[in-house]
Design an enzyme around this catalytic site. Structure first.
Site, PDB file in Angstrom:
ATOM      1  N   GLU A 113      -2.174  -1.709  -5.337  1.00  0.00           N
ATOM      2  CA  GLU A 113      -3.417  -1.070  -5.764  1.00  0.00           C
ATOM      3  C   GLU A 113      -3.211  -0.302  -7.063  1.00  0.00           C
ATOM      4  O   GLU A 113      -2.159   0.310  -7.270  1.00  0.00           O
ATOM      5  CB  GLU A 113      -3.877  -0.108  -4.656  1.00  0.00           C
ATOM      6  CG  GLU A 113      -5.257   0.450  -4.847  1.00  0.00           C
ATOM      7  CD  GLU A 113      -5.684   1.271  -3.649  1.00  0.00           C
ATOM      8  OE1 GLU A 113      -6.290   0.703  -2.730  1.00  0.00           O
ATOM      9  OE2 GLU A 113      -5.390   2.477  -3.628  1.00  0.00           O
ATOM     10  N   ASP A 152      -2.469   1.210   7.323  1.00  0.00           N
ATOM     11  CA  ASP A 152      -1.660   1.003   6.114  1.00  0.00           C
ATOM     12  C   ASP A 152      -1.254  -0.459   5.958  1.00  0.00           C
ATOM     13  O   ASP A 152      -1.239  -0.994   4.848  1.00  0.00           O
ATOM     14  CB  ASP A 152      -0.425   1.908   6.127  1.00  0.00           C
ATOM     15  CG  ASP A 152      -0.794   3.381   6.055  1.00  0.00           C
ATOM     16  OD1 ASP A 152      -1.459   3.772   5.078  1.00  0.00           O
ATOM     17  OD2 ASP A 152      -0.435   4.132   6.986  1.00  0.00           O
ATOM     18  N   ASP A 194       0.882  -1.166   0.000  1.00  0.00           N
ATOM     19  CA  ASP A 194       0.000   0.000   0.000  1.00  0.00           C
ATOM     20  C   ASP A 194       0.922   1.219   0.000  1.00  0.00           C
ATOM     21  O   ASP A 194       1.387   1.660   1.051  1.00  0.00           O
ATOM     22  CB  ASP A 194      -0.904  -0.004   1.235  1.00  0.00           C
ATOM     23  CG  ASP A 194      -1.816   1.207   1.283  1.00  0.00           C
ATOM     24  OD1 ASP A 194      -2.324   1.622   0.216  1.00  0.00           O
ATOM     25  OD2 ASP A 194      -2.022   1.750   2.387  1.00  0.00           O
TER      26      ASP A 194
END
Length: 179
Positions: free
Chosen positions: A66, A138, A7
């Site tokens: 992502e 996170d 992330d």
């Protein structure tokens, strides 16, 4: 198959490591790489060094991250994109395939709704991976990315909507690259 979920961020980059070699993915580690530099170039160097250290430590077979999304603040979106690109280049330089997933798809895979908030993701990650406590936001996001990829590999998602580019321990913790 060890999966490293990332992330990315220019201040904090979350990571999550899962063993997806069995039907039920097993938690290995998670945490945050915290940047201590003020200069963007140095922060990106720390992201690269941190991801490289994780690759060396856990020997993942694949990296999941992502997909790009549009943020409200263009400057923040650019910095996020640069941190994301840095992690992708690091994986590619280490010969890892990179798989990208949309934020809504990650939330859907983990919580059952694409509109879930961070606390819902944290709760479900703790439940799905049988963790004693909720990981930091996170780290939970990175574990959710890794878990989404594990589900995609196992054919548990309705469709594998990832884009692919060629290119063990327990507990989450913060670390500084090189420490």
């Amino acid at each position: 198959m060890i999966i490293l979920g990332i992330d990315p961020g220019s201040r904090i980059t979350g990571y999550g490591v899962l063993d997806a070699s069995t039907a039920r993915p097993r938690y290995i580690a998670s945490g945050c790489i915290r940047m201590r530099a003020d200069d963007l170039a140095q922060k990106l160097a720390q992201v690269y060094a941190g991801v490289a250290e994780l690759i060396g430590r856990y020997r993942p077979g694949e990296l999941a991250i992502e997909q790009v999304f549009m943020a409200r603040n263009p400057d923040s979106a650019l910095k996020l994109g640069q941190a994301r690109g840095t992690a992708i280049v690091c994986a590619a330089n280490h010969g890892l395939p990179v798989h990208e997933y949309a934020a809504r798809q990650i939330k859907q895979a983990v919580t059952g709704t694409g509109a879930a908030d961070k606390s819902q993701v944290q709760h479900m990650i703790a439940a799905l991976l049988a963790l004693d406590a909720r990981p930091p936001a996170d780290a939970a996001d990175a574990l959710a990315i890794a878990l989404t990829h594990a589900h995609a590999r196992a054919g548990l998602l309705g469709h594998k909507d990832s884009r692919r580019r060629r290119s063990r321990g327990t507990g989450w913790r913060d670390f500084r690259p090189g420490s």
